[in-house]
Design an enzyme around this catalytic site. Structure first.
Site, PDB file in Angstrom:
ATOM      1  N   ASP A  80     -22.660   1.601 -18.138  1.00 42.04           N
ATOM      2  CA  ASP A  80     -21.422   1.427 -17.388  1.00 42.04           C
ATOM      3  C   ASP A  80     -20.318   2.241 -18.040  1.00 42.04           C
ATOM      4  O   ASP A  80     -20.272   2.360 -19.274  1.00 42.04           O
ATOM      5  CB  ASP A  80     -21.013  -0.051 -17.357  1.00 42.04           C
ATOM      6  N   HIS A 103     -14.613   7.490 -13.740  1.00 39.24           N
ATOM      7  CA  HIS A 103     -14.683   6.061 -14.028  1.00 39.24           C
ATOM      8  C   HIS A 103     -16.063   5.616 -14.479  1.00 39.24           C
ATOM      9  O   HIS A 103     -16.201   4.530 -15.052  1.00 39.24           O
ATOM     10  CB  HIS A 103     -14.255   5.269 -12.795  1.00 39.24           C
TER      11      HIS A 103
END
Length: 455
Positions: free
Chosen positions: A363, A156
């Site tokens: 991110d 993730h």
């Protein structure tokens, strides 16, 4: 039909899987998890003597199984290697990475404990879907214990180029562990390409297209960006906008524009840079003073990690400095909260915001950006300011993309958003909305599970 087994570091309690307090993974998977699914992981509890036997709870036909950790395992596996070595490394923060060999050994040991507890619960035809950086060695541990079924892994957070990964002493071991999975998923094509390059350079395995070939096995690598339930979040936002909570916020703004940011308090999110960007907006564009209020929600996390403690102190200082410099008796420019805010309330706040500021330094994806877009009123939408280093930037190209290391770029983008005419805001939002409604949570799940199914 094969059963789906989900494995993650933390398991959502059945009562909160779909609730406002659930984490991003639980929210993304909630519409996909169906009766018969097994969800396994750490309970979040640290006890003196864990039994090693899973605690099992049934939630509407879904089996939730959790195990506890002892203090040493927690320190070495979670605080140590996972969050003091892997997390900073995979967010390109080598200066914050701390590596100790005993932490890596503890990381491997806990993954072995996970495998020992999970194996008796598995059926030969199960499909096991493992999530995130805490559990990279789990497939190898299950293989060593005799499980031959399909195992997939999804990362993730970002993956890094070889020039960064080589700083981690056990880089070879981790890449070999990733190649014990049948499918390895990443948020973006960039992360996927970096993984394939690292596998080629560090292991000597053959790379054929998007597959790594090792010992006769083919490991398929895919890019599968995670999404949200966009339609559902839009409905929640529309309803929340009429609540007493949002009415109070509107009244407190006194007609001013709201700029909002919401995330965990984490050094990867670029919070000091964002605060400085807001300060430069007020200094360089004085006409915006008294016309904007910024709300920063930064829920506390990992408070036992020294870097997070230092970050909180820095943000407290910066917030005080900004408000001290620019506040007037009837206007406080920056509202800074470290409490958790329920997703339903966040949806309403996003709905009324003129600007959404999502500027992480790095991110994997960032679902807040997608939630902000979904929450907007298409007739009078706000503007998304997005870091070019968030995975979401590959899809949300009609946002105002900025380099988060440049506070002046953030200030310029905020001024542009405040001055942007309605027609341009509507045009940008329409394109962003199409992207968010196309790449949904359901699509993410279906793409990965289809790849994991036996040929």
């Amino acid at each position: 039909m094969a059963r789906l087994v989900i494995v993650s570091n933390r398991v959502p309690p059945p009562r909160t899987t779909g609730a406002a307090s659930a984490g991003g993974l639980a929210v993304a998977l909630q519409s996909f998890v169906e009766p018969g699914t097994l969800w396994f992981g750490w309970s979040g509890r640290v006890v003196e003597k864990p039994s090693g036997k899973p605690r099992i709870v049934d939630g509407q036909g879904v089996t939730y199984a959790t195990i506890d950790l002892n203090g040493q395992d927690y320190d070495r596996f979670y605080v140590g290697f996972a969050n003091s070595s892997l997390w900073p490394l995979l967010h390109f923060r080598l200066g914050l990475m701390r590596y100790r060999r005993e932490d890596f050994e503890g990381y491997l040991a806990v993954n072995g404990d996970f495998a020992d507890a999970l194996l008796p619960m598995l059926r030969p035809d199960d499909m096991v879907w493992v999530h995130d950086y805490h559990l990279i060695p789990l497939a190898a541990a299950l293989r060593a214990r005799g499980f031959a079924g399909r195992i997939g892994f999804f990362l993730h957070i970002p993956f890094v180029p070889a020039s960064v990964l080589e700083a981690l002493p056990p880089a070879y071991d981790l890449l070999c562990a990733l190649c014990a999975f049948d499918v390895v998923g990443f948020q973006t094509r960039t992360h996927l390409a970096d993984f394939l390059d690292c596998a080629r350079r560090f292991t000597g395995f053959t790379v054929e297209g998007d597959e790594v070939v090792t010992n006769g096995r083919h490991v398929r690598a895919i890019a599968d960006p995670i999404g949200i339930d966009a339609a559902g979040f839009a409905r929640v936002a529309g309803r929340a906008a009429g609540t007493a909570y949002i009415k109070r916020m509107r009244e407190s703004l006194s007609g001013r524009a709201l700029a909002i940011s919401a995330e965990r308090l984490d050094y990867s999110k670029g919070l000091p840079n964002r605060f400085e960007g807001f300060a430069r907006l007020l200094a360089r564009y004085p006409q915006q003073q008294r016309h904007i209020s910024m709300l920063q929600i930064a829920a506390r996390s990992r408070e036992d990690v020294a870097e997070y403690q230092a970050l909180r102190r820095e943000l407290d200082r910066l917030a005080g400095d900004i408000n001290g410099r620019f506040s007037q008796f009837d206007w406080v420019p920056l509202r800074y909260m470290t409490q958790t805010v329920a997703r339903t309330k966040l949806a309403g706040l996003f709905r009324i915001a003129r600007i959404g500021i999502v500027t992480p330094l790095r991110d994997g994806m960032n679902l807040v950006a997608k939630e902000f877009v979904a929450a907007q009123d298409p007739a009078d939408p706000g503007v998304l300011i997005l870091s070019q280093f968030a995975g979401a930037a590959e899809e949300l190209t009609d946002a105002l993309l900025v380099n988060p290391y440049d506070p002046d770029a953030i200030a310029d983008a905020m001024n542009t958003a405040l001055e942007m005419p309605l027609g341009e805001r509507q045009q940008r939002h329409a394109a962003l909305r199409r992207a968010v409604f196309e790449v949904t949570a359901a699509r993410y799940c279906n793409v990965f599970v289809d790849a994991l199914k036996p040929a």
